[in-house]
Write an enzyme that holds these catalytic residues in place. Sequence first.
Site, mmCIF file in Angstrom:
data_model
loop_
_atom_site.group_PDB
_atom_site.id
_atom_site.type_symbol
_atom_site.label_atom_id
_atom_site.label_comp_id
_atom_site.label_asym_id
_atom_site.label_seq_id
_atom_site.Cartn_x
_atom_site.Cartn_y
_atom_site.Cartn_z
ATOM 1 N N GLN A 1 1.834 -6.261 -3.080
ATOM 2 C CA GLN A 1 2.327 -6.345 -1.698
ATOM 3 C C GLN A 1 3.628 -5.537 -1.523
ATOM 4 O OE1 GLN A 1 1.261 -9.578 -3.327
ATOM 5 N NE2 GLN A 1 -0.633 -8.630 -2.727
ATOM 6 N N GLY B 1 -4.558 -4.406 -3.634
ATOM 7 C CA GLY B 1 -5.566 -3.372 -3.853
ATOM 8 C C GLY B 1 -4.817 -2.125 -4.279
ATOM 9 N N HIS B 2 -4.882 -1.797 -5.557
ATOM 10 C CA HIS B 2 -4.121 -0.665 -6.077
ATOM 11 C C HIS B 2 -5.090 0.431 -6.519
ATOM 12 C CE1 HIS B 2 -0.693 -3.685 -7.225
ATOM 13 N NE2 HIS B 2 -0.864 -3.557 -5.933
ATOM 14 N N LYS C 1 1.845 1.909 -5.169
ATOM 15 C CA LYS C 1 2.395 1.279 -6.381
ATOM 16 C C LYS C 1 1.482 1.511 -7.578
ATOM 17 C CE LYS C 1 2.350 -2.648 -4.228
ATOM 18 N NZ LYS C 1 2.024 -2.233 -2.861
ATOM 19 N N ASP D 1 0.811 -1.218 0.000
ATOM 20 C CA ASP D 1 0.000 0.000 0.000
ATOM 21 C C ASP D 1 0.848 1.273 0.000
ATOM 22 O OD1 ASP D 1 -2.246 -1.638 0.102
ATOM 23 O OD2 ASP D 1 -2.150 -1.732 2.292
HETATM 24 P P1 GDP Z 1 -0.776 0.225 -3.585
HETATM 25 O O1 GDP Z 1 -1.409 -1.022 -3.053
HETATM 26 O O2 GDP Z 1 0.685 0.273 -3.317
HETATM 27 O O3 GDP Z 1 -1.093 0.498 -5.028
HETATM 28 O O4 GDP Z 1 -1.378 1.421 -2.736
HETATM 29 P P2 GDP Z 1 -2.928 1.622 -2.334
HETATM 30 O O5 GDP Z 1 -3.681 2.060 -3.532
HETATM 31 O O6 GDP Z 1 -3.439 0.460 -1.573
HETATM 32 O O7 GDP Z 1 -2.795 2.794 -1.270
HETATM 33 C C1 GDP Z 1 -2.192 4.019 -1.594
HETATM 34 C C2 GDP Z 1 -3.228 5.136 -1.443
HETATM 35 O O8 GDP Z 1 -2.553 6.374 -1.442
HETATM 36 C C3 GDP Z 1 -4.230 5.224 -2.563
HETATM 37 O O9 GDP Z 1 -5.440 5.671 -2.029
HETATM 38 C C4 GDP Z 1 -3.628 6.261 -3.510
HETATM 39 O O10 GDP Z 1 -4.605 6.949 -4.279
HETATM 40 C C5 GDP Z 1 -3.003 7.191 -2.524
HETATM 41 N N1 GDP Z 1 -1.793 7.886 -2.964
HETATM 42 C C6 GDP Z 1 -0.786 7.439 -3.758
HETATM 43 N N2 GDP Z 1 0.208 8.356 -3.831
HETATM 44 C C7 GDP Z 1 -0.200 9.398 -3.064
HETATM 45 C C8 GDP Z 1 0.411 10.648 -2.705
HETATM 46 O O11 GDP Z 1 1.529 10.973 -3.080
HETATM 47 N N3 GDP Z 1 -0.327 11.453 -1.852
HETATM 48 C C9 GDP Z 1 -1.557 11.116 -1.379
HETATM 49 N N4 GDP Z 1 -2.192 11.945 -0.550
HETATM 50 N N5 GDP Z 1 -2.135 9.950 -1.709
HETATM 51 C C10 GDP Z 1 -1.465 9.112 -2.525
HETATM 52 P P1 IMO Z 2 -0.995 -4.272 -2.103
HETATM 53 O O1 IMO Z 2 -0.547 -4.818 -3.426
HETATM 54 C C1 IMO Z 2 -1.030 -4.724 2.204
HETATM 55 C C2 IMO Z 2 -1.155 -8.817 3.776
HETATM 56 C C3 IMO Z 2 -2.408 -9.266 4.489
HETATM 57 C C4 IMO Z 2 -1.819 -10.244 5.485
HETATM 58 C C5 IMO Z 2 -0.694 -10.907 4.678
HETATM 59 C C6 IMO Z 2 -1.072 -12.252 4.059
HETATM 60 O O2 IMO Z 2 -2.271 -3.513 -2.162
HETATM 61 O O3 IMO Z 2 0.111 -3.511 -1.464
HETATM 62 P P2 IMO Z 2 -2.553 -12.936 1.971
HETATM 63 O O4 IMO Z 2 -4.026 -12.755 1.706
HETATM 64 O O5 IMO Z 2 -1.669 -12.320 0.942
HETATM 65 O O6 IMO Z 2 -2.181 -14.363 2.261
HETATM 66 O O7 IMO Z 2 -2.298 -12.149 3.366
HETATM 67 O O8 IMO Z 2 -0.358 -9.984 3.655
HETATM 68 N N1 IMO Z 2 -1.372 -8.283 2.417
HETATM 69 C C7 IMO Z 2 -1.296 -6.986 2.087
HETATM 70 N N2 IMO Z 2 -1.082 -5.900 2.858
HETATM 71 N N3 IMO Z 2 -1.164 -4.581 0.882
HETATM 72 C C8 IMO Z 2 -1.345 -5.663 0.101
HETATM 73 O O9 IMO Z 2 -1.329 -5.605 -1.248
HETATM 74 C C9 IMO Z 2 -1.457 -6.936 0.691
HETATM 75 N N4 IMO Z 2 -1.666 -8.198 0.227
HETATM 76 C C10 IMO Z 2 -1.584 -9.014 1.289
HETATM 77 O O10 IMO Z 2 -3.057 -8.187 5.130
HETATM 78 O O11 IMO Z 2 -1.230 -9.548 6.556
HETATM 79 MG MG MG Z 3 -2.897 -1.635 -1.758
#
Ligand code: GDP
Ligand code: IMO
Ligand code: MG
Length: 427
Positions: A223, A40-41, A16, A13
């Site tokens: 991840q 979850g991206h 990415k 999170d």
């Molecule tokens: P990922 O799993 O690595 O793709 O990240 P997630 O989407 O789960 O979580 C990142 C969150 O931060 C999302 O809601 C993005 O829209 C948001 N985000 C990404 N870059 C930035 C940033 O530079 N500033 C802010 N405020 N939000 C960001």
């Molecule tokens: P993105 O790509 C954050 C965590 C779960 C749990 C552990 C194992 O959005 O960064 P799993 O279902 O993979 O066997 O769970 O890994 N986890 C994540 N945490 N971001 C993710 O993906 C994750 N995918 C799995 O919360 O602790």
């Molecule tokens: Mg994510």
Amino acid sequence: MPALVLLGAQWGDEGKGKATDLLGGSVDYVVRYQGGNNAGHTVVVGDQKYALHLLPSGILSPTCVPVIGNGVVVDPSVLLSELSGLNERGVDTSKLMISGNAHIITPYNVTVDKVTERFLGKRKIGTTGRGIGPTYADKINRVGIRVQDLYDESILTQKVEAALDVKNQILTKLYNRRAIAVSQVVEELLGYAEQIKPYVADTVLVLNQALEQDKVVLFEGGQGTLLDIDHGTYPFVTSSNPTAGGACTGAGVGPTKISRVIGILKAYTTRVGAGPFPTELFDEDGEALRRIGGERGVTTGRDRRCGWFDAVIARYATRVNGLTDFFLTKLDVLTGWEQIPVCVAYEIDGRRVEELPYSQTDFHHAKPVYETLPGWSEDITKAKSFSDLPKNAQNYVKALEEMSGAPISAIGVGPGRDETIEINSFL
Ligand code: GDP
Ligand code: IMO
Ligand code: MG
């Protein structure tokens, strides 16, 4: 031309999705190489927000070919619903390619994931419940079902039989659940086969030929480094290799092809699920990071645990991935703090430790040693270049760069594509 890997440097999170989408317009292929719909991206394009789980974030760039590599685990029902959701919003998904060697997340493995977690009780990992771990376990145990098996009913039936022989014993005798019928699983999987068929390709050949023709290939990790099955905080990890080496095995591309490895690094730290987290905050600062940063899981809707930046982890990510660059995200979230603590080392049983300890016991006892950096109060979301940032924000970035061991080549100052400061070009 180069192959680039873009991966999470912390516990996932990090942003990415946004970073991949940003580069998506300039690359020819975006490839997922591990994980599945546990990811979850979030990608924000103009006023549109997309939440992608299984599909590569490059799917939103019309010129780029999205690829699901052999190392990914694919839940066919999630795949089809994600595709139709995007189609309904006018996104063309026809260029998608899926490796015939990718493993299928079967309905019984989703069940096994959930019941195993329930059975673990207090010791649970806090998985996403998407069947990821059991599917990779089947792959390693050589009882997995692959995408290509959907096109041979007889083989599919034999393989589902082999897998369920053992699984049904476990489900009925250990977990007190009903046995799952082979025919029911086979029927469900065959029901997806025709819809998925147009996307199935020899992705290893396609990607290697693309690289020979000087195309640009971006590998998008799911991840993060500390969730890696080998290099993460085992057993509180996912069941694949998000680290850079995973891109080679998970896509069938040799390490000599990879020219750049970009670590996505949040300006503070978050974690979802169980496991150690030295800089975790349980006070109002943690609450404020969660609120301002919108730190709620995209996949499971769980609140993310929040804490200050941890330079020990960043250095570790640089090392195990061979990072060439960092993309620092969410700097804007830190606006408003007068002082910002940064973890520079750990204290473990009275000793100062500069590097991530290999021992799980030590890591569980690690207490952060903080240095405090002066904060800033100016809005930075409109900053377009490094010099637009207030001095203290510049110094925060420079300090992180020095501690983390690789140059910070881009900075996120908001969720939108254009809310990014580019320092060194990635391409
Ligand atoms: P990922 O799993 O690595 O793709 O990240 P997630 O989407 O789960 O979580 C990142 C969150 O931060 C999302 O809601 C993005 O829209 C948001 N985000 C990404 N870059 C930035 C940033 O530079 N500033 C802010 N405020 N939000 C960001
Ligand atoms: P993105 O790509 C954050 C965590 C779960 C749990 C552990 C194992 O959005 O960064 P799993 O279902 O993979 O066997 O769970 O890994 N986890 C994540 N945490 N971001 C993710 O993906 C994750 N995918 C799995 O919360 O602790
Ligand atoms: Mg994510």
